[in-house]
Design a protein around this motif. Sequence first.
Motif, short mmCIF file in Angstrom:
data_model
loop_
_atom_site.label_atom_id
_atom_site.label_comp_id
_atom_site.label_asym_id
_atom_site.label_seq_id
_atom_site.Cartn_x
_atom_site.Cartn_y
_atom_site.Cartn_z
N GLY A 322 0.83 -1.22 0.00
CA GLY A 322 0.00 0.00 0.00
C GLY A 322 0.86 1.26 0.00
O GLY A 322 1.75 1.44 -0.84
N ASP A 323 0.60 2.12 1.01
CA ASP A 323 1.30 3.42 1.10
C ASP A 323 2.81 3.32 1.30
O ASP A 323 3.50 4.33 1.14
N ARG A 348 -3.59 0.49 -3.19
CA ARG A 348 -4.66 0.09 -2.27
C ARG A 348 -4.09 -0.56 -1.01
O ARG A 348 -3.01 -1.16 -1.05
N GLU A 349 -4.83 -0.48 0.10
CA GLU A 349 -4.40 -1.08 1.35
C GLU A 349 -4.19 -2.58 1.16
O GLU A 349 -5.02 -3.26 0.56
#
Length: 364
Positions: A322-323, A348-349
């Motif tokens: 993700g991030d 996306r997470e």
Amino acid sequence: MKDSGVASALPPGSTIGIIGGGQLGRMAAIAAARLGYRTHVYCPETDSPASHVAATTTVADYNDLDQLTAFAKSVDVVTFEFENIPVASVLHLSQSVAVRPSARVLEIAQDRSNEKRFFNGLGIGTAPWRDVLSADDLKTAVAALGRPSVLKTARMGYDGKGQIKIEADTDLDQAWADLNTDKAVLEGFVTFTGELSVIIARGLNGDSRCFDPVWNVHTRHILDTSTVPAPITPAQERSAIDIATRAAQALDLVGLLAVEMFLDQSGALLVNEMAPRPHNSGHWTIDACVTDQFEQFVRAVCGLPLGDPARHCDAVMTNLIGDDIERWRDILNKPNAKLHLYGKTEAREGRKMGHVTEVKPRSP
Ligand SMILES: Nc1ncnc2c1ncn2[C@@H]1O[C@H](COP(=O)(O)OP(=O)(O)O)[C@@H](O)[C@H]1O
Ligand SMILES: [Mg+2]
């Protein structure tokens, strides 16, 4: 043309068909290109990570027999970076092209119940387990295995999806309804001291080579880090390699096999699951081994001699989920860190966006 058992190598310049379009296919296509092969990716998604580097991509459903026939005609061998495709589709492909690994290997590895039965049949330990086909089966299985335990869909689970932990207060009818499947397994909960994996390659002529066992740490059921050397005893290392070798032989595997294991509190190894393809816990090999898992995969599938899997450095691979991908600039500035990104646009997470491998000189 089925595999005749005659070891004939596909020379560079041939085309490798890869089913699945994710990062494993992308890194396999890069390794194939380095050895002079072309790749043709087949997957249902557009703009997939593998399609960015493959020579050709077919975007079609895994059940589309016409598209599968055309794909089989356009390639010299077919392999997988994703094992959850219908066995009927694999058998269809096998009528016109060599498919490595075989449909039988996928049939076992796609289904947790088949997989555990396979290992137990070889005398290799797993967590205690039961087949669960109904809420009543679940109640009987929980009575036998106790709580905590883990209910898993037999098929299609990954990164902890399709799993429910059965705790002291879990309502079993609700858990069965929530899992939303018709076939599952219940596993006793293993209070492990650690998790290991071994990746083995086996060639057309039956030769096999193993990478060093890896120490894996999962966070929220997703692989977080893989470390080599693993902090295990030489006897545990031999035992882990022996398990992978016996499994690959019994499957008559041509390709790669990753075997995930738990180290239990008595120091014994229990098999968790296997994957007959390159594996996330083998990404460190790109930067730390003479031959990495993706090149070894290409060599095995094309009937080439296997390469030297020797490790020339110590390594820690960390997934960028993700991030985490926002750290790319810092990682590029870090000495001894190698950044690998998969070309996915949406962070996306829980999505695997890339990984970083930090290397240091090999400990004696
Ligand atoms: N029976 C179990 N006991 C303890 N932990 C488990 C058990 N099964 C799974 N886990 C934990 O969940 C992780 C993911 O489960 P796994 O069966 O490997 O499914 P996936 O297909 O999602 O990788 C494992 O690596 C482990 O950390
Ligand atoms: Mg797993």
